[in-house]
Write an enzyme that holds these catalytic residues in place. Structure first.
Site, mmCIF file in Angstrom:
data_model
loop_
_atom_site.group_PDB
_atom_site.id
_atom_site.type_symbol
_atom_site.label_atom_id
_atom_site.label_comp_id
_atom_site.label_asym_id
_atom_site.label_seq_id
_atom_site.Cartn_x
_atom_site.Cartn_y
_atom_site.Cartn_z
ATOM 1 N N LYS A 134 -2.578 6.540 1.345
ATOM 2 C CA LYS A 134 -2.420 7.149 2.787
ATOM 3 C C LYS A 134 -1.607 8.226 2.660
ATOM 4 O O LYS A 134 -0.279 8.182 3.030
ATOM 5 C CB LYS A 134 -1.948 5.759 3.640
ATOM 6 C CG LYS A 134 -2.492 5.823 4.862
ATOM 7 C CD LYS A 134 -2.292 4.264 5.682
ATOM 8 C CE LYS A 134 -2.700 4.605 7.217
ATOM 9 N NZ LYS A 134 -4.240 4.728 7.249
ATOM 10 N N ARG A 147 0.748 -1.032 0.005
ATOM 11 C CA ARG A 147 0.064 0.026 0.097
ATOM 12 C C ARG A 147 0.862 1.177 0.048
ATOM 13 O O ARG A 147 0.428 2.226 -0.732
ATOM 14 C CB ARG A 147 -0.946 -0.186 1.200
ATOM 15 C CG ARG A 147 -1.933 1.037 1.150
ATOM 16 C CD ARG A 147 -3.056 0.974 2.143
ATOM 17 N NE ARG A 147 -2.653 1.095 3.505
ATOM 18 C CZ ARG A 147 -3.517 0.622 4.391
ATOM 19 N NH1 ARG A 147 -4.522 0.104 4.521
ATOM 20 N NH2 ARG A 147 -2.944 0.779 5.803
ATOM 21 N N GLU A 198 -16.330 6.476 3.529
ATOM 22 C CA GLU A 198 -15.529 6.018 4.695
ATOM 23 C C GLU A 198 -15.796 7.353 6.029
ATOM 24 O O GLU A 198 -16.093 8.276 5.668
ATOM 25 C CB GLU A 198 -14.249 5.468 4.528
ATOM 26 C CG GLU A 198 -13.228 6.602 4.052
ATOM 27 C CD GLU A 198 -11.858 6.117 3.935
ATOM 28 O OE1 GLU A 198 -11.617 5.099 4.880
ATOM 29 O OE2 GLU A 198 -11.192 6.158 3.056
HETATM 30 C C1 LIG Z 1 -5.160 3.822 7.558
HETATM 31 C C2 LIG Z 1 -6.782 4.099 7.272
HETATM 32 C C3 LIG Z 1 -7.758 3.207 7.170
HETATM 33 C C4 LIG Z 1 -7.532 1.839 8.047
HETATM 34 O O1 LIG Z 1 -6.707 1.270 7.352
HETATM 35 P P1 LIG Z 1 -6.060 -0.163 8.124
HETATM 36 O O2 LIG Z 1 -5.133 -0.675 7.272
HETATM 37 O O3 LIG Z 1 -7.265 -1.173 8.669
HETATM 38 O O4 LIG Z 1 -5.368 0.278 9.381
HETATM 39 C C5 LIG Z 1 -9.035 3.573 6.799
HETATM 40 N N1 LIG Z 1 -9.188 4.920 6.078
HETATM 41 C C6 LIG Z 1 -8.499 5.564 6.046
HETATM 42 C C7 LIG Z 1 -8.618 6.904 5.283
HETATM 43 C C8 LIG Z 1 -6.999 5.494 6.469
HETATM 44 O O5 LIG Z 1 -6.048 6.475 6.303
#
Ligand SMILES: *Cc1c(COP(=O)(O)O)cnc(C)c1O
Length: 341
Positions: A184, A82, A220
């Site tokens: 991210k 990722r 989300e």
């Molecule tokens: C990090 C993150 C998540 C959660 O991802 P995980 O890999 O399960 O920790 C969900 N949404 C956003 C916007 C994120 O930055």
């Protein structure tokens, strides 16, 4: 190995400086060998790319002690890939995925004294990140980068018991179509701060973002993916190109299907159908699943039958099974648990 003298069960989620961190620099087109260092500070030129144009991405993961005393990390290969996706989208050089896992291993080993003991509920949170480090004033990608992993011990997420959250359907957008919602990047968080501060002011715990184009579909929250359970026990999660592919959510779908024999659906979820679900939860590394009790959509209250005092029954089973797998109480699928020592 002498553990640090910390009241693990009462730690919060804040930065505690640990002894070691990992650093690697990218210069003249190549990453150096990387090393563990004790220096927690970074000295940058005033014009560094990250400071001017926010060229930076990060990851979040946890190291913890299992029931049989091993120190492990959950699915670091997915964080590595990722982060590579994030780097490509932001025109940064990819930190090699194999090296990412080695760096995670090294930094956790170095900070073994900071890894909370089994049963404390605390974990060692790992924050890999990278940023453009050389001066950039005309808009373009930096030429030099730094990759780091810092770690900090964090307390149990549900201190004093689980408390379902109240969400607000936000009037702000989190991610544009074809934007950066699926990586991210720090920039996604910078622009979410006003929305979350506003929501907190109004008494909500989190924002539910809808798709920016039509404002009809669930995306989300600022930092966690949604998971819903239908009244007949099906697990449903929103499918969208503009949400961050949560490793927790992807793992929970496998758990639902393979361990609990539940039907799972990854599809577009309309805000208008949310009132028909039996349970709702937020998934992410920090809490695994946080139950949602109520969502307020411009005056209309959606209250889930699971209520405001506990996790819904399916959410609870998912939570118990995934945390059981992580802690070594339940056998994990091949490759999910990376043993550090
Ligand atoms: C990090 C993150 C998540 C959660 O991802 P995980 O890999 O399960 O920790 C969900 N949404 C956003 C916007 C994120 O930055």
């Amino acid at each position: 190995m002498e553990k640090k003298n910390i009241d693990w069960g009462n730690l919060g989620f804040g930065y505690v400086q640990t002894d070691y961190r990992y650093v690697s620099n990218f210069k003249n087109g190549a990453w150096d060998d990387g090393e563990i260092t004790t220096d927690a500070n970074i000295v940058l030129n005033e014009c560094a790319g990250v400071l001017q144009y926010a060229q930076t991405a990060f990851e979040g993961m946890k190291a913890y002690t299992t029931e049989d005393g091993h120190i492990v990390v959950f699915r670091p290969d997915l964080n590595a890939s990722r982060m590579a996706d994030s780097a490509r989208r932001l025109e940064m050089p990819v930190f090699p995925e194999e090296k990412f896992i080695e760096a995670v291993t090294e930094v956790v080993k170095a900070n073994e004294a900071w890894v909370p003991p089994y049963g404390s509920g605390a974990t060692l949170y790992l924050r890999p990140y990278m940023f453009g480090s050389n001066p950039v004033i005309g808009v373009k990608p930096a030429d030099e980068y730094q990759f780091r992993i810092l770690c900090t011990p964090v307390g149990p997420y549900f201190k004093g018991g689980v408390k379902p959250l109240t969400l607000k359907v936000s009037d702000f957008d989190r991610a544009a179509p074809c934007g950066t919602g699926n990586i991210k990047a720090g920039l996604n968080y910078a622009m979410s701060l006003h929305a979350i501060v506003t929501a907190h002011h109004e008494g909500y715990d989190e924002n539910m973002y809808l798709d920016s184009k039509t404002r009809t579909k669930v995306e989300e929250t600022g930092g966690a993916n949604f998971l819903f359970v239908t009244k007949d026990g099906k697990v449903v999660t929103p499918k969208s190109d503009t949400i961050l592919p949560s490793i927790t959510r992807r793992s929970l779908l496998v758990v639902a299907k393979e361990y609990l024999g539940l039907e799972v659906e990854e599809r577009e979820v309309y805000i208008d159908e949310v009132k028909d679900f039996a349970e709702c939860g937020l998934c992410g590394t920090a809490a695994v699943i946080s139950p949602v009790g109520k969502i307020v959509n411009h005056g209309e209250e959606i209250c889930f039958p699971s209520g405001m005092t506990e996790m819904g029954p399916v959410t609870k089973k998912l939570y118990d099974t995934l945390t059981g797998i992580q802690m070594g109480r339940i056998e994990a699928p091949e490759g999910w648990i990376h043993v550090i020592k």
